[in-house]
Write a protein that holds these residues in place. Structure first.
Motif, mmCIF file in Angstrom:
data_model
loop_
_atom_site.group_PDB
_atom_site.id
_atom_site.type_symbol
_atom_site.label_atom_id
_atom_site.label_comp_id
_atom_site.label_asym_id
_atom_site.label_seq_id
_atom_site.Cartn_x
_atom_site.Cartn_y
_atom_site.Cartn_z
ATOM 1 N N ARG A 1 0.722 -1.133 -0.110
ATOM 2 C CA ARG A 1 0.075 0.003 0.023
ATOM 3 C C ARG A 1 0.918 1.358 -0.093
ATOM 4 N NH1 ARG A 1 -2.670 3.440 -1.588
ATOM 5 N NH2 ARG A 1 -4.388 4.034 -0.743
ATOM 6 N N LEU A 2 1.931 1.353 0.619
ATOM 7 C CA LEU A 2 2.875 2.311 0.666
ATOM 8 C C LEU A 2 3.226 2.753 -0.635
ATOM 9 C CD1 LEU A 2 4.809 1.966 4.066
ATOM 10 C CD2 LEU A 2 3.458 3.823 3.549
ATOM 11 N N ALA A 3 3.787 1.435 -1.392
ATOM 12 C CA ALA A 3 4.282 1.664 -2.970
ATOM 13 C C ALA A 3 3.032 2.171 -3.808
ATOM 14 C CB ALA A 3 4.670 0.211 -3.260
ATOM 15 N N TRP A 4 1.755 1.740 -3.522
ATOM 16 C CA TRP A 4 0.549 2.109 -4.171
ATOM 17 C C TRP A 4 0.195 3.637 -4.044
ATOM 18 C CZ3 TRP A 4 0.329 -1.028 -8.057
ATOM 19 C CH2 TRP A 4 -0.802 -0.891 -8.975
ATOM 20 N N LEU A 5 0.572 4.171 -2.992
ATOM 21 C CA LEU A 5 0.351 5.473 -2.633
ATOM 22 C C LEU A 5 1.203 6.320 -4.036
ATOM 23 C CD1 LEU A 5 0.912 6.088 1.046
ATOM 24 C CD2 LEU A 5 -1.266 6.321 -0.087
ATOM 25 N N LEU B 1 -4.100 2.309 9.269
ATOM 26 C CA LEU B 1 -2.926 1.873 8.786
ATOM 27 C C LEU B 1 -1.859 2.252 9.463
ATOM 28 C CD1 LEU B 1 -3.353 2.620 4.699
ATOM 29 C CD2 LEU B 1 -3.927 0.424 6.174
ATOM 30 N N LEU B 2 -1.654 3.238 10.008
ATOM 31 C CA LEU B 2 -0.591 3.536 11.083
ATOM 32 C C LEU B 2 -0.821 2.534 12.481
ATOM 33 C CD1 LEU B 2 -0.323 7.431 11.329
ATOM 34 C CD2 LEU B 2 1.305 6.001 10.166
ATOM 35 N N LEU C 1 -3.479 -3.937 20.876
ATOM 36 C CA LEU C 1 -4.718 -4.683 20.197
ATOM 37 C C LEU C 1 -6.043 -3.883 20.154
ATOM 38 C CD1 LEU C 1 -6.050 -7.245 19.096
ATOM 39 C CD2 LEU C 1 -5.765 -8.081 21.551
ATOM 40 N N TRP C 2 -6.188 -3.611 21.438
ATOM 41 C CA TRP C 2 -7.412 -2.802 21.879
ATOM 42 C C TRP C 2 -7.675 -1.420 21.290
ATOM 43 C CZ3 TRP C 2 -9.979 -6.899 23.115
ATOM 44 C CH2 TRP C 2 -9.490 -7.700 23.678
ATOM 45 N N VAL C 3 -6.615 -0.813 21.023
ATOM 46 C CA VAL C 3 -6.782 0.417 20.262
ATOM 47 C C VAL C 3 -7.192 0.209 18.990
ATOM 48 C CG1 VAL C 3 -5.617 2.398 19.413
ATOM 49 C CG2 VAL C 3 -4.978 1.564 21.829
ATOM 50 N N LEU C 4 -6.439 -1.147 18.282
ATOM 51 C CA LEU C 4 -6.916 -1.406 16.785
ATOM 52 C C LEU C 4 -8.384 -1.694 16.775
ATOM 53 C CD1 LEU C 4 -5.805 -1.889 13.986
ATOM 54 C CD2 LEU C 4 -5.334 -4.158 14.758
ATOM 55 N N VAL C 5 -8.668 -2.568 17.835
ATOM 56 C CA VAL C 5 -10.227 -3.150 17.626
ATOM 57 C C VAL C 5 -11.146 -1.747 17.857
ATOM 58 C CG1 VAL C 5 -12.004 -4.278 19.092
ATOM 59 C CG2 VAL C 5 -9.674 -5.387 18.855
ATOM 60 N N GLY C 6 -10.846 -0.811 18.608
ATOM 61 C CA GLY C 6 -11.586 0.425 18.681
ATOM 62 C C GLY C 6 -11.839 1.130 17.339
ATOM 63 N N LEU C 7 -10.563 1.149 16.604
ATOM 64 C CA LEU C 7 -10.429 1.836 15.371
ATOM 65 C C LEU C 7 -11.114 1.049 14.444
ATOM 66 C CD1 LEU C 7 -6.823 3.081 15.252
ATOM 67 C CD2 LEU C 7 -8.850 4.459 15.580
ATOM 68 N N ILE C 8 -11.276 -0.384 14.140
ATOM 69 C CA ILE C 8 -12.039 -1.099 13.513
ATOM 70 C C ILE C 8 -13.453 -0.876 13.833
ATOM 71 C CG2 ILE C 8 -12.487 -3.666 12.617
ATOM 72 C CD1 ILE C 8 -9.310 -4.171 13.263
ATOM 73 N N SER C 9 -13.886 -1.016 14.918
ATOM 74 C CA SER C 9 -15.296 -0.557 15.283
ATOM 75 C C SER C 9 -15.867 0.526 14.757
ATOM 76 C CB SER C 9 -15.428 -0.999 16.706
ATOM 77 O OG SER C 9 -14.989 -1.840 17.401
#
Length: 229
Positions: free
Chosen positions: A54-58, A102-103, A145-153
């Protein structure tokens, strides 16, 4: 009368859905722990490959996958909040959501390379750190992990809001690549051809190679104690 217009190229769509599968698999295997950790690590390497792509695809991707389109969307936040948004691609809030996800995924994938559970699992780059530093990174990785789960939600809720409240589908275009043209000034996505795709795959492969630690010299052999005669 609206007509269909290409907005998302095939490699970007493939990246998106493979990343969805990989992230949910990584969360599942990480929560299982134990013998699942080897699979968790393999999926983590796949995530690194996808993020490298994805970085390359930017830079190499088609119109609405590139940095300029994302930047133009981001600075148009005031117009978007006023309801004056007619541009194809990610809207300003979508750009912020995508960047945050993504970050966070990047942090989780890279930090996982340096983790260890003090029992049977250690990340492929963990020996580059001291044991205490590796354990510290491991703790942050678990919290992440829980920060990621929050962002996905939040991301899923935003998608549902667009689909069922605003009646603006953002899932179908990510499946088919096409959306409805509503403005004469809207132009279809161009670029992101086969050569760009192959180059991006090579960059992704390079990212995975670096993450595996295969470039590291082998660890020194343990000292052999002399027999006591």
């Amino acid at each position: 009368m609206s007509t269909k217009i290409r907005v998302w190229d095939a490699p970007l769509r493939l990246f998106h859905w493979l990343l969805v599968i990989a992230v949910f698999a990584a969360i599942f295997t990480g929560l299982q722990g134990g013998s699942w950790m080897d699979r968790h690590a393999t999926i983590g390497l796949a995530v690194i490959g996808l993020l490298s792509f994805r970085l390359a695809w930017l830079v190499l991707g088609s119109t609405y996958a590139r940095i300029p389109a994302l930047f133009r969307a981001f600075i148009a936040l005031p117009q978007y909040l006023k309801g004056d948004w007619r541009t194809l691609g990610h809207n300003p809030l979508g750009v912020m959501s995508m960047v945050a996800l993504l970050l966070m995924l990047g942090w989780q994938a890279v930090s996982g390379l340096f983790t260890n559970d003090e029992i049977a699992f250690s990340g492929p780059l963990s020996r580059l750190l001291s044991k205490s530093d590796s354990l510290y990174i491991t703790g942050l990785h678990r919290l992440g992990l829980w920060v990621l789960v929050g962002l996905i939600s939040l991301h899923v809720l935003a998608v549902l809001y667009h689909e069922f409240v605003l009646k603006h589908s953002i899932v179908k275009p990510m499946l088919t690549g096409d959306t409805q043209k509503t403005d004469a000034q809207q132009k279809p996505a161009v670029g992101g051809g086969w050569i760009a795709f192959i180059v991006a795959l090579m960059i992704a492969a390079g990212g995975v190679y670096l993450a595996t630690g295969a470039w590291q010299p082998p660890p020194p052999a343990p000292p052999v104690s002399a027999p006591a005669w």
